[in-house]
Motif scaffolding. Structure first.
Motif, PDB file in Angstrom:
ATOM      1  N   GLY A   1      13.657   7.884  -4.217  1.00 54.76           N
ATOM      2  CA  GLY A   1      12.540   7.916  -5.171  1.00 54.76           C
ATOM      3  C   GLY A   1      11.365   7.032  -4.770  1.00 54.76           C
ATOM      4  O   GLY A   1      10.479   6.778  -5.580  1.00 54.76           O
ATOM      5  N   GLU A   2      11.356   6.584  -3.520  1.00 53.44           N
ATOM      6  CA  GLU A   2      10.242   5.739  -3.073  1.00 53.44           C
ATOM      7  C   GLU A   2       9.123   6.605  -2.515  1.00 53.44           C
ATOM      8  O   GLU A   2       9.047   6.871  -1.315  1.00 53.44           O
ATOM      9  CB  GLU A   2      10.735   4.731  -2.035  1.00 53.44           C
ATOM     10  N   ILE A   3       8.240   7.012  -3.400  1.00 48.60           N
ATOM     11  CA  ILE A   3       7.122   7.872  -3.007  1.00 48.60           C
ATOM     12  C   ILE A   3       5.840   7.061  -3.215  1.00 48.60           C
ATOM     13  O   ILE A   3       5.612   6.525  -4.299  1.00 48.60           O
ATOM     14  CB  ILE A   3       7.118   9.168  -3.863  1.00 48.60           C
ATOM     15  N   GLY A   4       5.035   6.969  -2.173  1.00 49.47           N
ATOM     16  CA  GLY A   4       3.809   6.160  -2.244  1.00 49.47           C
ATOM     17  C   GLY A   4       3.877   4.959  -1.308  1.00 49.47           C
ATOM     18  O   GLY A   4       2.948   4.172  -1.229  1.00 49.47           O
ATOM     19  N   TYR A   5       4.978   4.866  -0.593  1.00 49.56           N
ATOM     20  CA  TYR A   5       5.311   3.690   0.199  1.00 49.56           C
ATOM     21  C   TYR A   5       4.804   3.809   1.630  1.00 49.56           C
ATOM     22  O   TYR A   5       4.328   2.844   2.219  1.00 49.56           O
ATOM     23  CB  TYR A   5       6.847   3.606   0.199  1.00 49.56           C
ATOM     24  N   PHE A   6       4.927   5.034   2.189  1.00 55.81           N
ATOM     25  CA  PHE A   6       4.750   5.213   3.636  1.00 55.81           C
ATOM     26  C   PHE A   6       3.427   4.687   4.176  1.00 55.81           C
ATOM     27  O   PHE A   6       3.380   4.092   5.245  1.00 55.81           O
ATOM     28  CB  PHE A   6       4.903   6.682   4.024  1.00 55.81           C
ATOM     29  N   SER A   7       2.333   4.924   3.457  1.00 54.69           N
ATOM     30  CA  SER A   7       1.034   4.608   4.046  1.00 54.69           C
ATOM     31  C   SER A   7       0.909   3.124   4.371  1.00 54.69           C
ATOM     32  O   SER A   7       0.177   2.747   5.276  1.00 54.69           O
ATOM     33  CB  SER A   7      -0.101   5.044   3.120  1.00 54.69           C
ATOM     34  N   THR A   8       1.672   2.286   3.645  1.00 53.85           N
ATOM     35  CA  THR A   8       1.538   0.842   3.903  1.00 53.85           C
ATOM     36  C   THR A   8       1.961   0.473   5.325  1.00 53.85           C
ATOM     37  O   THR A   8       1.482  -0.507   5.867  1.00 53.85           O
ATOM     38  CB  THR A   8       2.371   0.010   2.901  1.00 53.85           C
ATOM     39  N   TYR A   9       2.855   1.280   5.933  1.00 52.79           N
ATOM     40  CA  TYR A   9       3.253   0.992   7.315  1.00 52.79           C
ATOM     41  C   TYR A   9       2.046   1.087   8.255  1.00 52.79           C
ATOM     42  O   TYR A   9       1.849   0.247   9.129  1.00 52.79           O
ATOM     43  CB  TYR A   9       4.329   1.976   7.788  1.00 52.79           C
ATOM     44  N   ALA A  10       1.251   2.162   8.067  1.00 54.21           N
ATOM     45  CA  ALA A  10       0.098   2.340   8.962  1.00 54.21           C
ATOM     46  C   ALA A  10      -1.011   1.362   8.608  1.00 54.21           C
ATOM     47  O   ALA A  10      -1.713   0.851   9.488  1.00 54.21           O
ATOM     48  CB  ALA A  10      -0.402   3.779   8.874  1.00 54.21           C
ATOM     49  N   LEU A  11      -1.185   1.072   7.324  1.00 54.70           N
ATOM     50  CA  LEU A  11      -2.166   0.053   6.942  1.00 54.70           C
ATOM     51  C   LEU A  11      -1.803  -1.273   7.615  1.00 54.70           C
ATOM     52  O   LEU A  11      -2.681  -2.021   8.053  1.00 54.70           O
ATOM     53  CB  LEU A  11      -2.204  -0.121   5.419  1.00 54.70           C
ATOM     54  N   GLY A  12      -0.509  -1.544   7.703  1.00 53.65           N
ATOM     55  CA  GLY A  12      -0.060  -2.758   8.372  1.00 53.65           C
ATOM     56  C   GLY A  12      -0.517  -2.807   9.826  1.00 53.65           C
ATOM     57  O   GLY A  12      -0.966  -3.843  10.318  1.00 53.65           O
ATOM     58  N   ASN A  13      -0.418  -1.687  10.526  1.00 56.84           N
ATOM     59  CA  ASN A  13      -0.895  -1.637  11.910  1.00 56.84           C
ATOM     60  C   ASN A  13      -2.392  -1.939  11.999  1.00 56.84           C
ATOM     61  O   ASN A  13      -2.835  -2.655  12.890  1.00 56.84           O
ATOM     62  CB  ASN A  13      -0.629  -0.259  12.520  1.00 56.84           C
ATOM     63  N   LEU A  14      -3.142  -1.374  11.056  1.00 58.58           N
ATOM     64  CA  LEU A  14      -4.598  -1.596  11.078  1.00 58.58           C
ATOM     65  C   LEU A  14      -4.905  -3.076  10.821  1.00 58.58           C
ATOM     66  O   LEU A  14      -5.707  -3.690  11.539  1.00 58.58           O
ATOM     67  CB  LEU A  14      -5.289  -0.731  10.015  1.00 58.58           C
ATOM     68  N   ILE A  15      -4.278  -3.637   9.797  1.00 60.64           N
ATOM     69  CA  ILE A  15      -4.553  -5.040   9.456  1.00 60.64           C
ATOM     70  C   ILE A  15      -4.126  -5.962  10.605  1.00 60.64           C
ATOM     71  O   ILE A  15      -4.803  -6.939  10.918  1.00 60.64           O
ATOM     72  CB  ILE A  15      -3.825  -5.430   8.141  1.00 60.64           C
ATOM     73  N   ALA A  16      -2.987  -5.629  11.214  1.00 65.04           N
ATOM     74  CA  ALA A  16      -2.495  -6.469  12.321  1.00 65.04           C
ATOM     75  C   ALA A  16      -3.553  -6.570  13.418  1.00 65.04           C
ATOM     76  O   ALA A  16      -3.805  -7.664  13.958  1.00 65.04           O
ATOM     77  CB  ALA A  16      -1.191  -5.887  12.882  1.00 65.04           C
ATOM     78  N   ALA A  17      -4.188  -5.449  13.749  1.00 65.22           N
ATOM     79  CA  ALA A  17      -5.210  -5.473  14.811  1.00 65.22           C
ATOM     80  C   ALA A  17      -6.417  -6.305  14.380  1.00 65.22           C
ATOM     81  O   ALA A  17      -7.016  -7.019  15.185  1.00 65.22           O
ATOM     82  CB  ALA A  17      -5.631  -4.042  15.155  1.00 65.22           C
ATOM     83  N   GLN A  18      -6.757  -6.222  13.100  1.00 65.21           N
ATOM     84  CA  GLN A  18      -7.887  -7.020  12.601  1.00 65.21           C
ATOM     85  C   GLN A  18      -7.573  -8.515  12.641  1.00 65.21           C
ATOM     86  O   GLN A  18      -8.411  -9.340  13.009  1.00 65.21           O
ATOM     87  CB  GLN A  18      -8.237  -6.586  11.173  1.00 65.21           C
TER      88      GLN A  18
END
Lengths: 507, 507
Positions: A417-434
């Motif tokens: 039932g974890e729906i809405g979670y996935f995008s945070t993984y890719a946001l993490g990649n973006l923030i990490a580079a910043q």
């Protein structure tokens, strides 16, 4: 401190203790517990989470929050960065969300997630999407009912409600815009790389790796990053994770693949990134709702910064290569540092998200985000999910999905039932580079330190800019404070292209 | 089932879940937790025990118990052994006790126990009784206040109140009578043995024992007694214990002394006895207050039956000797079975209770019971404790105490406020001998099975007679049901004399 604030703090401290007890029950279940205890452990966890929900949604909390409105203003006027004002703000946000959820729905969400998870384990083993479909339908239906509870909040997209649970203040439209830009960068880059697939040989990472020596390697590496036995643990788990029950008790897990050294080594560095965030929250925030990461995206930025940007960067791979030569002289005696650096940076479209490299990973996420959004909007019939999945895998990564076990059934999240979670993984990649861009600008000696296996300065910098604040600031504000702008794609795209161009001889 | 009983069961099940969560916090603290987390773990445990206390003393429980009075009668009329009637009886007993204790006193008892424990660790290290004295005085004062809460219960001795918390229904006068008889048997027996001290050589148990092979030995032996990884754990702990979080999750701990094999082997068999009791409670009693041992004395009867009566009995030592020869061929290749049997049964007066043999052990307990009784009655000034201790050690065991670290400061119990506990250890020895007498009469093939390392029949017999009942019957009734009489000294005294006479060539 006012009596109301004192009472609120006391109540929240007890709720935090209960949450940590539940966390221990869960950690134990995944690392230590005898198998036959599964059913009774589920009951224990259910009881604890029910009590946490009841205590947190207690009308007394609402009354205290009401009484504290003036004090919150006054605290913030005196000090815009007041811990106590932030505590009241975050508690109010969490409380406003939690109190809307009727106990029946909370219980039913938990139950359907548990049943869905069990059904998924079987369905994946048999690659039988039809068997899983009714459970997925139930989860999506309940999530839609959950969204309806927030109908008066004026969201633009029903998916906003789910996303906000994992990434406070983030809108679906913002993620979609970031992902459109990311996809536009990644698809052609990956297609280019795929044409030069032979440029990199990942063979050095494969071989025969004794588990005890893997453990010795991993402990040595983590020790250089801040792990120590007096405040941390490292155990094995089938599905590795990091957790903590307070800043002095951070627990990492990893998995030892006897024939692939990348699994334990990079898995552990990834979890170490999560652990450093938890360990670095200021002691003053302990036993409050602020004593955690600001969002899943920010949390993931830490695991991916250490795993990929540091761990697969040229300086630190030099150190890692030395450790590997020391611990596995037979295997790495004849592998030079450059070959190891190339091997850990191989990019290749593949079927399974959790095994994907840092370049293709984003496309796995974009696909899931898009499908989730349509599932919740009702514009994609759930029975058509496998087809939609496979079509997008072909479009984004250029590969054919052989069966649903390697496609739509591969992830645990939807089953629970974890729906809405996935995008945070890719946001993490973006923030990490910043963050990395910023850290490089502010820590001129960084590469040399990492080449020597010394993570202390970067850890201290992250601790000062990010970790110590816990959940004090809304995630967007926190990113703004540290990198001077919003979450952006370009630093990650630049980082990736700069790394892959020499590795693959791109034009 | 009536609505009231259903509600009571639901409330008790949740309290049981919380108690098991607290149990896991405690197990983890002693086996897994990083050291720096001690303070936060104490807060978590404090919160959980406070919630358990609040929930259990909730007036709603009293209301339900009131409503269920008629139903309890009816249930018992229909079936004298009704689980539900027993549940109501035991819950009423526990509730009547718990509700009398004001929260402030409960908190203060916990706090003083924590502080006392810390002070004791230091005081024992420096053998400094004076430093510990104020903490002991505080604990005793609080225990006296606790006793006063039960002034209307008509006890004969204030110590009755404390004893009843560990051994339901047992009176101080009854224990004193048993102990008078036991002391009269033991003192001359031990004096006789002490004159023939050279008759037994314990050297075979000492040597150089690799920890990994010790673990292999212990796991092999426990496996023959019913241990299996799907429902049990075995870990290391500085102060070994057994615990469980439900019948399918029983956790033992032991300690590996590199130069003495008796520590890990007999320590683990002892804890296995406790574990079998917990594992054997009927599944129908799970998640109720009945899902535990009937008293500390009965619990200890199980650990001591397996450790001493079985584990040091001639048949099973034959099996153990074979295992030792297999795992430690260097050490045991030249030690025959008889020499091993003799070594594990050496009796010698010594200073430290936890290292005492099964014969002298009782005198260590009697000494503590007598002193505790005087402490609570106020007939012994606490500052005079060391002197009283040393005098009685001389009188009962014939030995001189060199310093308080090896005397009055040796045990943890008083530091933590556990007064009234010690006698249950010796009661356990008495009950174990009574159970053994009965089991031998009913299981004619028992010796041959144990000689083959097969504990299944004895385990099944104990499971049927004792374990499955949990706390269903009052301990005295349970002993009566199984052995046909009250707790008695003679079977233990006979057992001991029968064993020691040939070993020491007594008259």
């Amino acid at each position: 401190m006012s009596a109301a604030l004192q009472e609120l703090r006391q109540r929240l401290a007890e709720i935090d203790d209960l949450g940590n007890a539940a966390g221990l029950l869960s950690w134990d279940q995944q690392t230590m517990m005898p198998e036959r205890a599964n059913a009774q452990r589920a009951e224990q966890l259910g009881t604890l989470s029910g009590i946490v929900h009841d205590r947190f949604t207690d009308p007394a909390i609402g009354r205290l929050l009401g009484e504290l409105e003036g004090e919150e203003e006054a605290l913030r006027s005196a000090d815009p960065d007041s811990d106590d004002a932030a505590l009241i703000r975050v508690t109010r946000r969490d409380w406003e969300k939690a109190r809307r959820v009727p106990s029946e729905l909370a219980v039913e969400l938990g139950r359907a997630g548990g049943l869905g998870h069990q059904a998924w384990v079987d369905a994946r083993a048999r690659s039988d999407f039809a068997a899983f479909l009714p459970f997925l339908e139930r989860n999506v239906e309940l999530k839609r009912r959950y969204v309806e509870l927030f109908d008066d909040e004026g969201w633009d997209d029903p998916y906003d409600v789910l996303l906000d649970d994992y990434e406070e203040g983030m809108k679906t439209a913002e993620v979609a815009a970031l992902f459109d830009e990311l996809r536009a960068q990644l698809v052609p880059l990956i297609a280019e790389v795929a044409q030069r697939a032979d440029a990199i040989d990942a063979a050095p990472l494969h071989g025969d790796f004794d588990a005890a020596r893997q453990q010795q390697l991993v402990r040595g590496v983590l020790g250089r990053l801040g792990w120590s036995p007096d405040g941390w643990r490292l155990d094995e788990a089938a599905h590795p994770f990091a957790t903590s029950f307070g800043p002095s008790d951070v627990r990492l897990t990893t998995r030892y693949d006897p024939s692939y050294i990348g699994m334990s080594l990079y898995g552990a560095i990834h979890e170490m990134g999560h652990g450093l965030y938890e360990a670095g929250v200021a002691p003053a925030l302990a036993r409050t709702p602020l004593a955690s990461g600001a969002s899943l995206g920010l949390h993931e930025s830490q695991s991916r910064l250490w795993e990929n940007v540091v761990g697969r960067g040229r300086p630190f791979t030099g150190f890692l290569h030395g450790e590997l030569q020391r611990v596995f002289p037979d295997r790495f005696g004849t592998v030079d540092s450059e070959a190891f650096y190339r091997a850990v940076n191989k990019v290749a479209p593949s079927l399974i998200r959790v095994e994907a490299d840092e370049a293709t990973y984003g496309l796995h996420i974009i696909l899931r985000f898009e499908l989730e959004r349509e599932m919740i909007a009702g514009t994609l019939a759930l029975k058509d999910l496998p087809e939609a999945w496979n079509a997008r895998m072909k479009e984004y990564l250029g590969i054919d999905v052989p069966d649903d076990a390697h496609g739509v059934l591969q992830d645990v999240h939807w089953s629970a039932g974890e729906i809405g979670y996935f995008s945070t993984y890719a946001l993490g990649n973006l923030i990490a580079a910043q963050l990395w861009q910023r850290a490089q600008a502010e820590l001129p000696d960084l590469d040399a330190q990492l080449a020597a296996g010394d993570g202390a300065a970067l850890r201290a910098w992250l601790g000062d800019r990010l970790h110590r604040h816990g959940r004090k600031f809304p995630p967007k504000e926190l990113v703004q404070r540290i990198v001077g702008g919003p979450i952006a794609v370009q630093p990650f795209a630049d980082y990736l292209r700069a790394k892959l161009t020499p590795l693959y001889g791109l034009g």
